[in-house]
Design an enzyme around this catalytic site. Structure first.
Site, PDB file in Angstrom:
ATOM      1  N   THR A 147      -3.816  -5.867  -4.901  1.00 15.44           N
ATOM      2  CA  THR A 147      -5.223  -5.501  -4.813  1.00 15.44           C
ATOM      3  C   THR A 147      -6.294  -7.342  -4.869  1.00 15.44           C
ATOM      4  OG1 THR A 147      -4.764  -3.337  -6.140  1.00 15.44           O
ATOM      5  CG2 THR A 147      -7.272  -4.762  -6.344  1.00 15.44           C
ATOM      6  N   GLY A 193      -1.108  -0.884 -12.254  1.00 12.17           N
ATOM      7  CA  GLY A 193      -2.493  -0.115 -13.363  1.00 12.17           C
ATOM      8  C   GLY A 193      -2.468   0.207 -14.330  1.00 12.17           C
ATOM      9  N   VAL A 218      -5.305   7.321  -9.856  1.00 14.43           N
ATOM     10  CA  VAL A 218      -6.740   6.666 -10.166  1.00 14.43           C
ATOM     11  C   VAL A 218      -5.899   5.634 -10.842  1.00 14.43           C
ATOM     12  CG1 VAL A 218      -8.532   5.812 -10.953  1.00 14.43           C
ATOM     13  CG2 VAL A 218      -7.923   8.319  -9.377  1.00 14.43           C
TER      14      VAL A 218
HETATM   15  N1  ASP Z   1      -3.620  -2.403  -9.946  1.00 14.70           N
HETATM   16  C1  ASP Z   1      -3.334  -1.538  -8.330  1.00 14.70           C
HETATM   17  C2  ASP Z   1      -3.285  -0.055  -9.066  1.00 14.70           C
HETATM   18  O1  ASP Z   1      -2.596  -0.132 -10.067  1.00 14.70           O
HETATM   19  C3  ASP Z   1      -2.387  -2.242  -7.733  1.00 14.70           C
HETATM   20  C4  ASP Z   1      -2.124  -3.421  -7.277  1.00 14.70           C
HETATM   21  O2  ASP Z   1      -2.770  -4.186  -7.500  1.00 14.70           O
HETATM   22  O3  ASP Z   1      -0.741  -3.484  -6.586  1.00 14.70           O
HETATM   23  O4  ASP Z   1      -3.534   0.481  -8.706  1.00 14.70           O
END
Ligand code: ASP
Length: 322
Positions: free
Chosen positions: A182, A236, A211
């Site tokens: 991300t 997340g 989500v």
């Molecule tokens: N934080 C993001 C999610 O959980 C993914 C990530 O940063 O790996 O959708």
């Protein structure tokens, strides 16, 4: 006042004054000029563009939007925008949000076919009364706003998805950089105003409709122009459960440095999330004075920092050292 009382009062005053001056001495020297901080190595390219936007007279909000657009537009980046890794059913679904110095924010989640979700999030913030649009509604809104419908699945991601699908099991995803990418960006302009952005295709092989934290204000991103800004990357669910970015900012409000605040929240997540050793979570934070911090559960988290005219990638410290 008798002399003993006067002595006590004076010494109390004296120690208050010296405490005050000690405190003043301990205050970080504010960093001059813009500071741009973003997650992971691609953040270097994002920061470079963000800085250029500021140099050309753009606002700090333009800077955090245009900066992360660079990575959204890159088909070779597997976890953001076009080329983002699909969900378990093979659909690329994107999450993003943006927040400015006036506490305004916009967000889109479960958005398909639009490669710049962060820009759609900005339109939600600026052109509607709402903060968040999801799914088909977000897509229709984006099309109304002039965004182009595109195929976000590339040949490479389709091939990688087919391979992963074949070996799919129910465990948490393997911890590697490819799974966690991300782009979160927080920035401060020369006047000290803050903004932030966050954009992702989410956890690879997520369930259709899932989500993550990235479009959730307070989880994947939070900005308070009086205090600082923070953004998250990684699993997340753990970030949402702990209101991660909002907590980092709140800790800074109560006197923690950005580094201390990131460390405290990562420790809190590790204490509360049973399977914490199997996940990655990382935070970046920036305060009003331009001080920055970063910390993660696992080794391997990196961040990019543009400060004093230099744009450099750094390894973050982590809870687990190996
Ligand atoms: N934080 C993001 C999610 O959980 C993914 C990530 O940063 O790996 O959708």
């Amino acid at each position: 006042m008798n002399s003993r009382r006067r002595f006590l009062t004076l010494s109390a005053l004296g120690s208050l004054t010296s405490l005050g001056s000690l405190k003043a001495l301990a205050q970080p020297k504010p960093v001059k000029g813009p500071v741009i901080l973003s997650t992971w190595n691609p953040g270097i390219r994002a920061n470079a563009r963000a800085y250029e936007v500021l140099q050309n007279g753009g606002s700090v909000l333009d800077c955090v939007e245009k900066g992360v657009n660079v990575i959204e537009n890159d088909p070779n980046n597997r976890t953001v925008g076009i080329g983002g890794f699909p969900d378990v059913e093979g659909n690329v679904t994107l999450d993003a949000c943006i927040m400015d110095q006036h506490q305004h924010c916009g967000s889109v989640a479960f958005l398909q076919h639009i490669k710049n979700p962060v820009s759609v999030a900005r339109k939600v913030m600026e052109n509607t009364k709402h903060v968040m649009l999801v799914g088909e509604g977000a897509l229709n809104f984006a099309l109304e706003q002039g965004f182009k419908k595109e195929m976000l699945l590339t040949e490479k991601t389709l091939a990688a998805w087919k391979k992963r699908k074949a070996e799919l099991d129910t465990k948490l995803p393997e911890i590697n950089v490819e799974n966690h990418d991300t782009i979160g960006m927080v920035a401060r302009d020369t006047d000290g105003n803050l903004s932030g952005s966050c954009t992702t295709s989410g956890a690879g092989m997520k369930l259709h409709g899932r989500v993550g934290d990235s479009p959730i204000i307070g989880a994947g991103l939070y900005v308070d122009n009086d205090v600082g800004a923070a953004a998250a990357t990684g699993w997340g669910e753990a970030v949402i459960e702990n209101a991660g970015s909002a907590m980092v900012v709140e800790l800074m409000r109560h006197g923690r440095s950005p580094q201390e605040a990131c460390e405290e929240i990562v420790n809190r997540i590790a204490n509360k999330f049973e399977d914490w050793k199997s996940i990655q979570v990382g935070f970046i934070a920036l305060n009003k004075a331009g001080q920055t911090g970063a910390f993660a559960i696992q080794k391997g988290f990196t961040y990019a920092l543009h400060k004093n005219g230099e744009n450099v990638g750094h390894p973050s410290d982590s809870l687990l050292k190996t």
